[in-house]
Design a protein around this motif. Structure first.
Motif, PDB file in Angstrom:
ATOM      1  N   ALA A  35      29.887  28.172 101.494  1.00 25.83           N
ATOM      2  CA  ALA A  35      28.647  27.429 101.742  1.00 25.83           C
ATOM      3  C   ALA A  35      28.869  26.178 102.574  1.00 25.83           C
ATOM      4  CB  ALA A  35      28.008  27.042 100.414  1.00 25.83           C
ATOM      5  N   LEU A  36      30.077  25.989 103.090  1.00 32.47           N
ATOM      6  CA  LEU A  36      30.406  24.723 103.742  1.00 32.47           C
ATOM      7  C   LEU A  36      30.569  24.895 105.246  1.00 32.47           C
ATOM      8  CD1 LEU A  36      33.081  23.343 101.242  1.00 32.47           C
ATOM      9  CD2 LEU A  36      30.601  22.972 101.218  1.00 32.47           C
ATOM     10  N   SER A  37      29.909  24.033 106.005  1.00 39.48           N
ATOM     11  CA  SER A  37      30.124  23.983 107.448  1.00 39.48           C
ATOM     12  C   SER A  37      31.536  23.474 107.703  1.00 39.48           C
ATOM     13  CB  SER A  37      29.118  23.031 108.091  1.00 39.48           C
ATOM     14  OG  SER A  37      29.377  21.692 107.689  1.00 39.48           O
ATOM     15  N   PRO A  38      32.049  23.610 108.938  1.00 36.15           N
ATOM     16  CA  PRO A  38      33.371  23.045 109.233  1.00 36.15           C
ATOM     17  C   PRO A  38      33.467  21.560 108.907  1.00 36.15           C
ATOM     18  CG  PRO A  38      32.739  24.569 110.958  1.00 36.15           C
ATOM     19  CD  PRO A  38      31.556  24.438 110.047  1.00 36.15           C
ATOM     20  N   GLN A  39      32.425  20.784 109.202  1.00 37.29           N
ATOM     21  CA  GLN A  39      32.456  19.363 108.885  1.00 37.29           C
ATOM     22  C   GLN A  39      32.516  19.132 107.377  1.00 37.29           C
ATOM     23  OE1 GLN A  39      32.710  16.641 111.014  1.00 37.29           O
ATOM     24  NE2 GLN A  39      33.111  15.638 109.047  1.00 37.29           N
ATOM     25  N   ARG A  40      31.751  19.917 106.629  1.00 33.51           N
ATOM     26  CA  ARG A  40      31.764  19.790 105.173  1.00 33.51           C
ATOM     27  C   ARG A  40      33.123  20.188 104.599  1.00 33.51           C
ATOM     28  NH1 ARG A  40      27.808  17.142 102.031  1.00 33.51           N
ATOM     29  NH2 ARG A  40      25.742  17.594 102.822  1.00 33.51           N
ATOM     30  N   GLN A  41      33.771  21.175 105.230  1.00 32.18           N
ATOM     31  CA  GLN A  41      35.103  21.565 104.770  1.00 32.18           C
ATOM     32  C   GLN A  41      36.091  20.415 104.934  1.00 32.18           C
ATOM     33  OE1 GLN A  41      36.547  25.515 105.971  1.00 32.18           O
ATOM     34  NE2 GLN A  41      34.455  26.055 106.517  1.00 32.18           N
ATOM     35  N   LEU A  42      35.966  19.690 106.043  1.00 31.68           N
ATOM     36  CA  LEU A  42      36.821  18.525 106.252  1.00 31.68           C
ATOM     37  C   LEU A  42      36.549  17.452 105.195  1.00 31.68           C
ATOM     38  CD1 LEU A  42      36.623  18.276 110.144  1.00 31.68           C
ATOM     39  CD2 LEU A  42      38.599  19.017 108.789  1.00 31.68           C
ATOM     40  N   SER A  43      35.278  17.267 104.862  1.00 32.94           N
ATOM     41  CA  SER A  43      34.927  16.299 103.821  1.00 32.94           C
ATOM     42  C   SER A  43      35.462  16.742 102.461  1.00 32.94           C
ATOM     43  CB  SER A  43      33.404  16.124 103.754  1.00 32.94           C
ATOM     44  OG  SER A  43      32.892  15.621 104.966  1.00 32.94           O
ATOM     45  N   PHE A  44      35.434  18.052 102.234  1.00 34.77           N
ATOM     46  CA  PHE A  44      35.956  18.577 100.971  1.00 34.77           C
ATOM     47  C   PHE A  44      37.463  18.354 100.863  1.00 34.77           C
ATOM     48  CE2 PHE A  44      37.236  22.477  98.429  1.00 34.77           C
ATOM     49  CZ  PHE A  44      37.008  21.866  97.206  1.00 34.77           C
ATOM     50  N   LEU A  45      38.171  18.413 102.001  1.00 33.01           N
ATOM     51  CA  LEU A  45      39.601  18.117 101.984  1.00 33.01           C
ATOM     52  C   LEU A  45      39.862  16.711 101.456  1.00 33.01           C
ATOM     53  CD1 LEU A  45      40.930  19.649 105.341  1.00 33.01           C
ATOM     54  CD2 LEU A  45      41.270  20.511 103.024  1.00 33.01           C
ATOM     55  N   ARG A  46      38.980  15.778 101.781  1.00 37.05           N
ATOM     56  CA  ARG A  46      39.142  14.405 101.282  1.00 37.05           C
ATOM     57  C   ARG A  46      38.947  14.353  99.762  1.00 37.05           C
ATOM     58  NH1 ARG A  46      39.620   9.052 103.046  1.00 37.05           N
ATOM     59  NH2 ARG A  46      40.056   7.909 101.135  1.00 37.05           N
ATOM     60  N   ILE A  47      37.998  15.142  99.262  1.00 37.42           N
ATOM     61  CA  ILE A  47      37.785  15.194  97.815  1.00 37.42           C
ATOM     62  C   ILE A  47      39.028  15.746  97.128  1.00 37.42           C
ATOM     63  CG2 ILE A  47      36.455  16.307  95.975  1.00 37.42           C
ATOM     64  CD1 ILE A  47      34.015  16.192  97.810  1.00 37.42           C
ATOM     65  N   ILE A  48      39.573  16.836  97.677  1.00 35.10           N
ATOM     66  CA  ILE A  48      40.799  17.401  97.124  1.00 35.10           C
ATOM     67  C   ILE A  48      41.911  16.352  97.123  1.00 35.10           C
ATOM     68  CG2 ILE A  48      42.621  19.111  97.489  1.00 35.10           C
ATOM     69  CD1 ILE A  48      40.520  20.988  98.641  1.00 35.10           C
ATOM     70  N   HIS A  49      42.051  15.667  98.257  1.00 30.94           N
ATOM     71  CA  HIS A  49      43.123  14.672  98.386  1.00 30.94           C
ATOM     72  C   HIS A  49      42.974  13.544  97.376  1.00 30.94           C
ATOM     73  CE1 HIS A  49      46.089  12.068 100.217  1.00 30.94           C
ATOM     74  NE2 HIS A  49      45.189  11.115 100.281  1.00 30.94           N
ATOM     75  N   ASP A  50      41.770  13.016  97.238  1.00 32.15           N
ATOM     76  CA  ASP A  50      41.551  11.894  96.332  1.00 32.15           C
ATOM     77  C   ASP A  50      41.896  12.268  94.892  1.00 32.15           C
ATOM     78  OD1 ASP A  50      40.778  10.318  98.431  1.00 32.15           O
ATOM     79  OD2 ASP A  50      38.626  10.487  98.035  1.00 32.15           O
TER      80      ASP A  50
END
Length: 237
Positions: free
Chosen positions: A157-172
């Protein structure tokens, strides 16, 4: 790190001719050691990656249709074919976490509405948000450590931009040491997360591979660099 090892209890299996033990990667599976806070399962459809992820969710006592231990709702055909045959080794054991199944997220959203728990997900019904927005409401409101998160194709359900934002959530979450992620994915963006373990289910054995060795990276890279040639080969060949 919480979940350290997954063992297949082979002594309990009566036949390797029946699903899921007929899947090559599962048939040869004995033990899997997890060494990173973020682990990706990759492979073609039917390779066994989601089957193993569901089995882990079952042993964690998460709802196999999606959710955590406290999300009690039923969904037809929601079961684990592998859960009774694996053993999990923890240090320390955690009971908090979440199992995300992209294909059944609609039913999880309905469950949240039914139990009146919208406030825990930002105050709006997950059904009243776009698919991508509802996923992010889950990530930002429900994902809090210490916990283990089992995600089956979260990029759906995630656009490429949202996937990048999700990477930040994973990282945090993962870099704090309070969260562990196991993610089955086809996304070359998510797979690019630094210092993650990538386990391929495409061969007869589950094997750790480098990012650049994944089909996801190689096919995407080749397509972007040779788009016209690639399409000509596919469409006219």
């Amino acid at each position: 790190m919480f979940l350290k090892r997954i063992d297949l209890q082979r002594e309990r299996i009566s036949s390797y001719k029946e699903y899921p033990f007929s899947i090559p990667a599962i048939k040869s599976f004995h033990q899997l050691k997890l060494t990173k806070n973020v682990t990706f399962f990759v492979g073609e459809n039917g390779s066994g990656k989601s089957t193993l992820l569901e089995g882990i969710a079952d042993k964690c006592e998460f709802n196999k249709a999606g959710g955590g231990r406290n999300n009690a709702y039923d969904l037809h055909a929601s079961h684990s074919a592998l859960g009774d045959y694996i053993r999990l080794s923890w240090l320390p054991k955690v009971t908090k976490g979440f199992f995300l199944r992209a294909e059944s997220f609609y039913h999880f959203a309905s469950h949240i509405d039914d139990v009146g728990a919208r406030e825990a997900y930002g105050g709006r019904s997950l059904h009243h948000q776009s698919h991508g927005e509802s996923f992010f409401s889950l990530f930002t409101n429900r994902f809090k450590g210490p916990a283990i998160y089992l995600l089956d194709e979260p990029e759906a359900a995630l656009s490429p931009q949202r996937q990048l934002s999700f990477l930040r959530i994973i990282h945090d979450l993962a870099s704090s040491g309070e969260a562990q992620f196991i993610i089955a994915t086809h996304s070359p963006i998510l797979l690019g997360y630094p210092d993650a373990a990538i386990l391929s289910f495409d061969e007869e054995e589950i094997t750790e591979i480098d990012y650049e060795m994944t089909d996801h990276y190689q096919i995407t890279s080749y397509f972007l660099q040779h788009r016209e040639k690639f399409l000509r080969e596919i469409l006219e060949g």
